[in-house]
Motif scaffolding. Structure first.
Motif, PDB file in Angstrom:
ATOM      1  N   GLU A 150       0.686  -1.171  -0.051  1.00 29.92           N
ATOM      2  CA  GLU A 150      -0.015   0.074  -0.128  1.00 29.92           C
ATOM      3  C   GLU A 150       0.935   1.115  -0.050  1.00 29.92           C
ATOM      4  O   GLU A 150       0.467   2.372  -0.566  1.00 29.92           O
ATOM      5  CB  GLU A 150      -0.866  -0.058   1.160  1.00 29.92           C
ATOM      6  CG  GLU A 150      -1.901  -1.257   1.267  1.00 29.92           C
ATOM      7  CD  GLU A 150      -3.229  -1.099   1.915  1.00 29.92           C
ATOM      8  OE1 GLU A 150      -4.255  -1.833   1.909  1.00 29.92           O
ATOM      9  OE2 GLU A 150      -2.851  -0.361   2.975  1.00 29.92           O
ATOM     10  N   ASP A 151       1.919   1.039   0.464  1.00 31.46           N
ATOM     11  CA  ASP A 151       2.989   2.057   0.384  1.00 31.46           C
ATOM     12  C   ASP A 151       3.707   2.513  -1.082  1.00 31.46           C
ATOM     13  O   ASP A 151       4.426   3.316  -1.343  1.00 31.46           O
ATOM     14  CB  ASP A 151       4.191   2.109   1.269  1.00 31.46           C
ATOM     15  CG  ASP A 151       3.807   2.508   2.858  1.00 31.46           C
ATOM     16  OD1 ASP A 151       2.581   2.873   3.008  1.00 31.46           O
ATOM     17  OD2 ASP A 151       4.541   2.036   3.701  1.00 31.46           O
ATOM     18  N   GLY A 152       3.390   1.232  -1.983  1.00 29.76           N
ATOM     19  CA  GLY A 152       3.802   1.582  -3.227  1.00 29.76           C
ATOM     20  C   GLY A 152       5.319   0.811  -3.512  1.00 29.76           C
ATOM     21  O   GLY A 152       5.895   0.871  -4.404  1.00 29.76           O
ATOM     22  N   ARG A 153       5.950   0.271  -2.336  1.00 28.03           N
ATOM     23  CA  ARG A 153       7.383  -0.369  -2.582  1.00 28.03           C
ATOM     24  C   ARG A 153       7.316  -1.787  -2.878  1.00 28.03           C
ATOM     25  O   ARG A 153       8.280  -2.338  -3.061  1.00 28.03           O
ATOM     26  CB  ARG A 153       7.976   0.072  -1.296  1.00 28.03           C
ATOM     27  CG  ARG A 153       8.089   1.670  -0.981  1.00 28.03           C
ATOM     28  CD  ARG A 153       9.132   1.672   0.305  1.00 28.03           C
ATOM     29  NE  ARG A 153       8.082   1.775   1.554  1.00 28.03           N
ATOM     30  CZ  ARG A 153       8.831   1.744   2.775  1.00 28.03           C
ATOM     31  NH1 ARG A 153       9.879   2.046   3.088  1.00 28.03           N
ATOM     32  NH2 ARG A 153       7.871   1.754   3.853  1.00 28.03           N
ATOM     33  N   LEU A 154       6.102  -2.384  -2.697  1.00 26.25           N
ATOM     34  CA  LEU A 154       6.078  -3.803  -3.345  1.00 26.25           C
ATOM     35  C   LEU A 154       4.706  -4.116  -4.132  1.00 26.25           C
ATOM     36  O   LEU A 154       3.819  -3.200  -3.659  1.00 26.25           O
ATOM     37  CB  LEU A 154       5.963  -4.915  -2.197  1.00 26.25           C
ATOM     38  CG  LEU A 154       7.341  -5.126  -1.338  1.00 26.25           C
ATOM     39  CD1 LEU A 154       6.977  -6.212  -0.306  1.00 26.25           C
ATOM     40  CD2 LEU A 154       8.546  -5.667  -2.450  1.00 26.25           C
ATOM     41  N   ALA A 155       4.834  -5.058  -4.911  1.00 17.43           N
ATOM     42  CA  ALA A 155       3.543  -5.033  -5.854  1.00 17.43           C
ATOM     43  C   ALA A 155       3.123  -6.716  -5.574  1.00 17.43           C
ATOM     44  O   ALA A 155       4.076  -7.537  -6.019  1.00 17.43           O
ATOM     45  CB  ALA A 155       3.779  -4.759  -7.029  1.00 17.43           C
ATOM     46  N   LEU A 156       1.903  -6.681  -5.299  1.00 20.07           N
ATOM     47  CA  LEU A 156       1.344  -8.360  -5.051  1.00 20.07           C
ATOM     48  C   LEU A 156       1.502  -9.164  -6.503  1.00 20.07           C
ATOM     49  O   LEU A 156       1.877 -10.163  -6.388  1.00 20.07           O
ATOM     50  CB  LEU A 156       0.122  -8.369  -4.496  1.00 20.07           C
ATOM     51  CG  LEU A 156      -0.189  -8.077  -3.299  1.00 20.07           C
ATOM     52  CD1 LEU A 156      -1.765  -7.853  -2.863  1.00 20.07           C
ATOM     53  CD2 LEU A 156       0.285  -8.835  -2.402  1.00 20.07           C
ATOM     54  N   ASP A 157       1.442  -8.689  -7.537  1.00 18.27           N
ATOM     55  CA  ASP A 157       1.356  -9.435  -8.812  1.00 18.27           C
ATOM     56  C   ASP A 157       2.456  -9.302  -9.693  1.00 18.27           C
ATOM     57  O   ASP A 157       2.144  -9.579 -10.980  1.00 18.27           O
ATOM     58  CB  ASP A 157      -0.090  -9.221  -9.525  1.00 18.27           C
ATOM     59  CG  ASP A 157      -1.146  -9.393  -8.517  1.00 18.27           C
ATOM     60  OD1 ASP A 157      -1.272 -10.472  -8.231  1.00 18.27           O
ATOM     61  OD2 ASP A 157      -2.279  -8.566  -8.246  1.00 18.27           O
ATOM     62  N   LEU A 159      11.684 -10.064   1.316  1.00 25.98           N
ATOM     63  CA  LEU A 159      11.418  -8.953   0.687  1.00 25.98           C
ATOM     64  C   LEU A 159      10.939  -7.726   1.411  1.00 25.98           C
ATOM     65  O   LEU A 159      11.106  -6.613   0.844  1.00 25.98           O
ATOM     66  CB  LEU A 159       9.814  -9.355   0.002  1.00 25.98           C
ATOM     67  CG  LEU A 159      10.144 -10.267  -1.590  1.00 25.98           C
ATOM     68  CD1 LEU A 159       8.702 -10.734  -1.754  1.00 25.98           C
ATOM     69  CD2 LEU A 159      10.445  -9.091  -2.675  1.00 25.98           C
ATOM     70  N   VAL A 160      10.362  -7.750   2.500  1.00 31.28           N
ATOM     71  CA  VAL A 160      10.036  -6.862   3.670  1.00 31.28           C
ATOM     72  C   VAL A 160      11.487  -5.963   3.697  1.00 31.28           C
ATOM     73  O   VAL A 160      11.677  -4.723   3.750  1.00 31.28           O
ATOM     74  CB  VAL A 160       9.535  -7.324   4.781  1.00 31.28           C
ATOM     75  CG1 VAL A 160       9.683  -6.087   5.974  1.00 31.28           C
ATOM     76  CG2 VAL A 160       8.107  -7.688   4.593  1.00 31.28           C
ATOM     77  N   GLU A 161      12.671  -6.743   3.857  1.00 28.82           N
ATOM     78  CA  GLU A 161      13.991  -6.159   4.467  1.00 28.82           C
ATOM     79  C   GLU A 161      14.573  -5.314   3.263  1.00 28.82           C
ATOM     80  O   GLU A 161      14.768  -4.367   3.408  1.00 28.82           O
ATOM     81  CB  GLU A 161      15.013  -7.124   4.435  1.00 28.82           C
ATOM     82  CG  GLU A 161      14.632  -7.921   5.906  1.00 28.82           C
ATOM     83  CD  GLU A 161      15.975  -8.796   6.299  1.00 28.82           C
ATOM     84  OE1 GLU A 161      16.030  -9.072   7.621  1.00 28.82           O
ATOM     85  OE2 GLU A 161      16.523  -9.368   5.468  1.00 28.82           O
ATOM     86  N   VAL A 162      14.341  -5.895   1.798  1.00 36.57           N
ATOM     87  CA  VAL A 162      14.821  -5.323   0.858  1.00 36.57           C
ATOM     88  C   VAL A 162      14.059  -4.027   0.387  1.00 36.57           C
ATOM     89  O   VAL A 162      14.686  -2.885   0.078  1.00 36.57           O
ATOM     90  CB  VAL A 162      14.723  -6.193  -0.549  1.00 36.57           C
ATOM     91  CG1 VAL A 162      15.159  -5.484  -1.649  1.00 36.57           C
ATOM     92  CG2 VAL A 162      15.840  -7.141  -0.083  1.00 36.57           C
ATOM     93  N   ALA A 163      12.558  -4.128   0.515  1.00 37.34           N
ATOM     94  CA  ALA A 163      11.774  -3.037   0.318  1.00 37.34           C
ATOM     95  C   ALA A 163      11.834  -1.914   1.403  1.00 37.34           C
ATOM     96  O   ALA A 163      11.667  -0.688   0.761  1.00 37.34           O
ATOM     97  CB  ALA A 163      10.419  -3.419   0.054  1.00 37.34           C
ATOM     98  N   SER A 164      12.093  -2.156   2.628  1.00 33.61           N
ATOM     99  CA  SER A 164      11.990  -1.130   3.556  1.00 33.61           C
ATOM    100  C   SER A 164      13.422  -0.584   3.788  1.00 33.61           C
ATOM    101  O   SER A 164      13.537   0.452   4.608  1.00 33.61           O
ATOM    102  CB  SER A 164      11.402  -1.729   4.843  1.00 33.61           C
ATOM    103  OG  SER A 164      12.178  -2.927   5.248  1.00 33.61           O
ATOM    104  N   GLY A 165      14.611  -1.461   3.418  1.00 34.06           N
ATOM    105  CA  GLY A 165      15.997  -0.859   3.833  1.00 34.06           C
ATOM    106  C   GLY A 165      16.045  -1.169   5.495  1.00 34.06           C
ATOM    107  O   GLY A 165      16.916  -0.743   5.993  1.00 34.06           O
ATOM    108  N   ARG A 166      15.323  -1.956   6.088  1.00 36.77           N
ATOM    109  CA  ARG A 166      15.504  -2.508   7.351  1.00 36.77           C
ATOM    110  C   ARG A 166      15.333  -3.584   7.821  1.00 36.77           C
ATOM    111  O   ARG A 166      14.869  -4.468   6.920  1.00 36.77           O
ATOM    112  CB  ARG A 166      14.394  -1.640   8.604  1.00 36.77           C
ATOM    113  CG  ARG A 166      14.500  -0.026   8.109  1.00 36.77           C
ATOM    114  CD  ARG A 166      13.447   0.564   9.376  1.00 36.77           C
ATOM    115  NE  ARG A 166      12.170   0.581   9.155  1.00 36.77           N
ATOM    116  CZ  ARG A 166      11.601   1.317   8.303  1.00 36.77           C
ATOM    117  NH1 ARG A 166      12.244   2.392   7.690  1.00 36.77           N
ATOM    118  NH2 ARG A 166      10.335   1.491   8.094  1.00 36.77           N
TER     119      ARG A 166
END
Length: 468
Positions: free
Chosen positions: A99-106, A187-194
């Motif tokens: 929803e932040d636009g940093r990952l896409a489900l599809d 994926l959370v780590e890469v997209a968020s940088g944390r």
């Protein structure tokens, strides 16, 4: 895992017999919950339980019963491992980034996580949605689960998949595989940088006030849990594989789980949009959404969590706005958290709850009886080996007559593989089986009795035929 081991025991003949539109609130009071918990503790013999019930934006009751392995009373703030309940939290973390636009489900995972590679071209078509819906095609049978468990970081965990393949075309088949959610955590780590743990605390646990929650890579380990050995609870350290992953690493409390349930019924602080919440809670294949599944009747959204010394179950009722979480610091040949949770759900609907029976106790009584019988038959087989050999001295099919006693030996030799097949291909090790000692001991004793009988018969047969 223990649910499947109950099935295994049956196969071997070893087990004996959204809240805005909420319905009118039934009389589910703290006193009624305590009374039901007391009954459940008495019938199951569990060493320790903590639970929470919520309704709308309110915690109806959070409590505990019994004790931990240090002798401390269980309470609403007792730290508990919740195993695969973590998946709903990982899915929420992913959805915040969507929803932040940093990952896409599809979009394919490889486009958002370039380090993800497998020895199967079909893996390039796995999307984030496939991971969360457990429809990626990943399977314990086609990747090196032993290697993933030995990884110490999410980066290394994903790297172990490079030699793996898929069991099905992405999106076509549901298969429960923890690897899906560990990839999602990376994926959370890469997209968020944390780090994954930091992101959970900042974007999931923090906004909900879940101050006692985190991953097993970030928090002190809870007290040792218990395993049941023929009716006796034995404290053992948890068999932790890969720490800090997205599949089952969360440590939390009943009090914090109350905040989590409130958020997932659409109340309290909103971590994701209503549409995002609906996406996660809508089943796709095999009644599974994203970290949430449904009961067969479809009334409850549920997920269970099973480790080797801790079990947990959570549920929300979209019709009534109730939420339930039950956690125990023990495991055996029956998971009592799930039936206790269902009993609380029945109470919330004004129904008489079913108190969990003594399934574990009766299962272990049956197994103990089989152990005694195996020892007796093995002793009798050894004692009567000379008579057996004399009666078959001149028959050509004597070798075939030795085979029945070797069946338990063959079963024991391949026991992890047998359990893996029963579990639908989930990886099983000897070490894991030691946490279900009654079943392992039963098969082991039967194997020893069969081997002793066979060895003695062969010895006596040779003696008879040589004229000694």
């Amino acid at each position: 895992m223990h649910r499947v081991l109950i099935t295994a025991a049956i196969v071997f003949g070893l087990v004996a017999p959204s809240s805005a539109n909420a319905a009118p609130e039934p009389a589910l009071t703290p006193a009624a919950i305590d009374a039901y918990l007391d009954e459940a503790m008495e019938s199951t013999g569990l060493p320790g339980v903590s639970l929470v019930v919520t309704h709308g934006d309110t915690v109806v009751h959070a409590t505990g019963a019994g004790r931990d392995s240090r002798g401390e009373p269980m309470a609403a703030d007792s730290p508990m491992r919740v195993a695969s309940l973590s998946k709903s939290m990982t899915a929420t973390a992913v959805m915040t980034l969507v929803e932040d636009g940093r990952l896409a489900l599809d979009r394919p995972v490889v486009e958002q996580l370039p380090e993800f590679r497998m020895d199967d071209a079909r893996a390039n078509r796995i999307t984030v949605r496939h991971l969360l819906n457990q429809t990626s095609g990943l399977s314990d049978r086609t990747v090196d689960i032993g290697a993933t468990d030995k990884a110490r970081t999410l980066t290394d965990n994903v790297a172990t998949l490079r030699s793996g393949t898929l069991a099905a075309e992405p999106g076509t088949r549901w298969a429960y595989c923890n690897v899906n959610y560990d990839i999602a955590a990376r994926l959370v780590e890469v997209a968020s940088g944390r780090s994954f743990g930091d992101y959970l605390r900042e974007r999931v646990f923090g906004p909900l006030g879940m101050t006692a929650s985190g991953t097993d890579a970030d928090l002190p380990a809870p007290p040792n849990g218990f395993t049941s050995v023929f009716g006796q609870w034995v404290a053992r350290p948890e068999l932790v594989g890969f720490p800090g992953g997205g599949a089952g690493s969360v440590i939390t409390t009943a009090a914090d789980m109350g905040r989590w349930l409130i958020a997932n019924t659409g109340n309290g602080p909103h971590l994701v949009s209503a549409q995002g919440l609906t996406t996660m809670q809508t089943p796709v294949l095999h009644r599974y959404g994203m970290g949430w599944g449904t009961e067969e009747d479809g009334d409850l959204l549920v997920h269970s969590g099973n480790l080797f010394t801790y079990n947990a179950a959570q549920a929300i009722d979209p019709k009534t706005g109730y939420g339930f979480a039950v956690m125990t610091n023990s495991t055996g040949l029956a998971d009592d958290t799930y039936p206790i949770m269902l009993g609380l759900a029945a109470m919330s609907r004004g129904e008489t709850p079913e108190v969990p029976g003594a399934t574990r106790q009766w299962s272990e009584v049956a197994l103990a009886a089989i152990v005694v019988a195996a020892l007796g038959l093995g002793g009798l087989g050894v004692f009567r080996a000379r008579r057996w050999a004399s009666a078959r001295r001149g028959t050509w099919w004597t070798g075939a007559r030795l085979l029945p006693a070797l069946v338990p030996v063959l079963l024991f030799a391949g026991f992890p593989a047998v359990i893996s097949i029963i579990m639908g291909g989930r990886a099983v090790t000897w070490t894991q089986l030691t946490y279900y000692a009654p079943l392992l001991i039963t098969v082991g004793v039967a194997a020893a009795a069969g081997l002793a009988t066979t060895a003695t018969r062969v010895y006596r047969l040779r003696s008879v035929r040589s004229g000694e």
